[in-house]
Design an enzyme around this catalytic site. Sequence first.
Site, mmCIF file in Angstrom:
data_model
loop_
_atom_site.group_PDB
_atom_site.id
_atom_site.type_symbol
_atom_site.label_atom_id
_atom_site.label_comp_id
_atom_site.label_asym_id
_atom_site.label_seq_id
_atom_site.Cartn_x
_atom_site.Cartn_y
_atom_site.Cartn_z
ATOM 1 N N GLU A 134 65.202 67.100 57.731
ATOM 2 C CA GLU A 134 65.234 66.302 58.959
ATOM 3 C C GLU A 134 64.699 64.886 58.754
ATOM 4 O OE1 GLU A 134 61.303 68.640 59.181
ATOM 5 O OE2 GLU A 134 63.353 68.945 58.448
ATOM 6 N N CYS A 150 61.858 75.176 55.601
ATOM 7 C CA CYS A 150 60.506 75.456 55.112
ATOM 8 C C CYS A 150 60.086 76.874 55.518
ATOM 9 C CB CYS A 150 59.532 74.384 55.615
ATOM 10 S SG CYS A 150 57.986 74.309 54.666
ATOM 11 N N HIS A 206 62.179 69.575 53.845
ATOM 12 C CA HIS A 206 62.388 69.151 55.236
ATOM 13 C C HIS A 206 63.494 68.100 55.298
ATOM 14 C CE1 HIS A 206 59.073 71.070 57.573
ATOM 15 N NE2 HIS A 206 58.621 71.270 56.351
#
Length: 279
Positions: free
Chosen positions: A225, A113, A223
């Site tokens: 993750e 990001c 994102h």
Amino acid sequence: MGEVHDRPIIGIVPTQDLAAGRIEIRDEYLDAIVMAGGTPLVLPLTEDTGVYETLFPLVDGFVLSGGHDIDPARYGGDASNDKLGELTPMRDAVEYLVLSYAYKYDVPTLGICRGMQMMNVFFGGTLYIDLADQFDGPQGITQDMLKHQQTIDYSEPSHFVDIVQSSKLGNLLQTGRITTNSMHHQGVCVLAPLLNPVAFGPDGLVEAIEVKDRSFMMGVQWHPEFFAGAKKMGCIFASLVDEAGLSAIRQQNGRKPLPIVPPEARAGAWPEVGRRSEG
């Protein structure tokens, strides 16, 4: 599971909360690195560059996490734009230092990001200060139609992204299209010359980048993750950790403190990693 010393160390640049006087990192970043076989290390944010001269030679890879807006002075943007969010100058400077070191010594780096945006700025690109205000895609999809700041949970995808299949990212994901989450109001405007765009949103916005002449320097606008481990984007972190392991092997016989050149010594805006002394 290997021995502790066999797990590559991944330095993570955290978010800076200026009002509270603290740094923060979401558990998802740490968990993604651990699940990929790495050892996460949250980096401090300090003006004392000696800290980084000591730390960086111990780090095998980096993650630049999401966070606040980047100072538009760094890319010639309009600092008076009323859509500009909070700025964190110390973090900007530390990330510039990380990228200076990572590029000079080919240390694997993943920008997420804001981290991807900082990569573009570092290599000479520019950003849209606010997508809703400044960007309409070439396919005629306006920001009213495609929300880059989703309101649903971050673990849920909100739009698709087209991947350049011949890229490193394409090889990792083994697909030409994925669905991603999206939580940003800035994005790549002019792409830096040293970067390849390797993914695009439905509106044409650049959603992933790779540095052309390094083994693993990649940025993604979403994102991953939140989709790590055995999920569809765990391979991104696994590749980062694998490359970091190779980097550790390359560097194991030459790790020493590295000089950092202050801005006033070279008429620059940020400190940068100096040339390694010989002998």
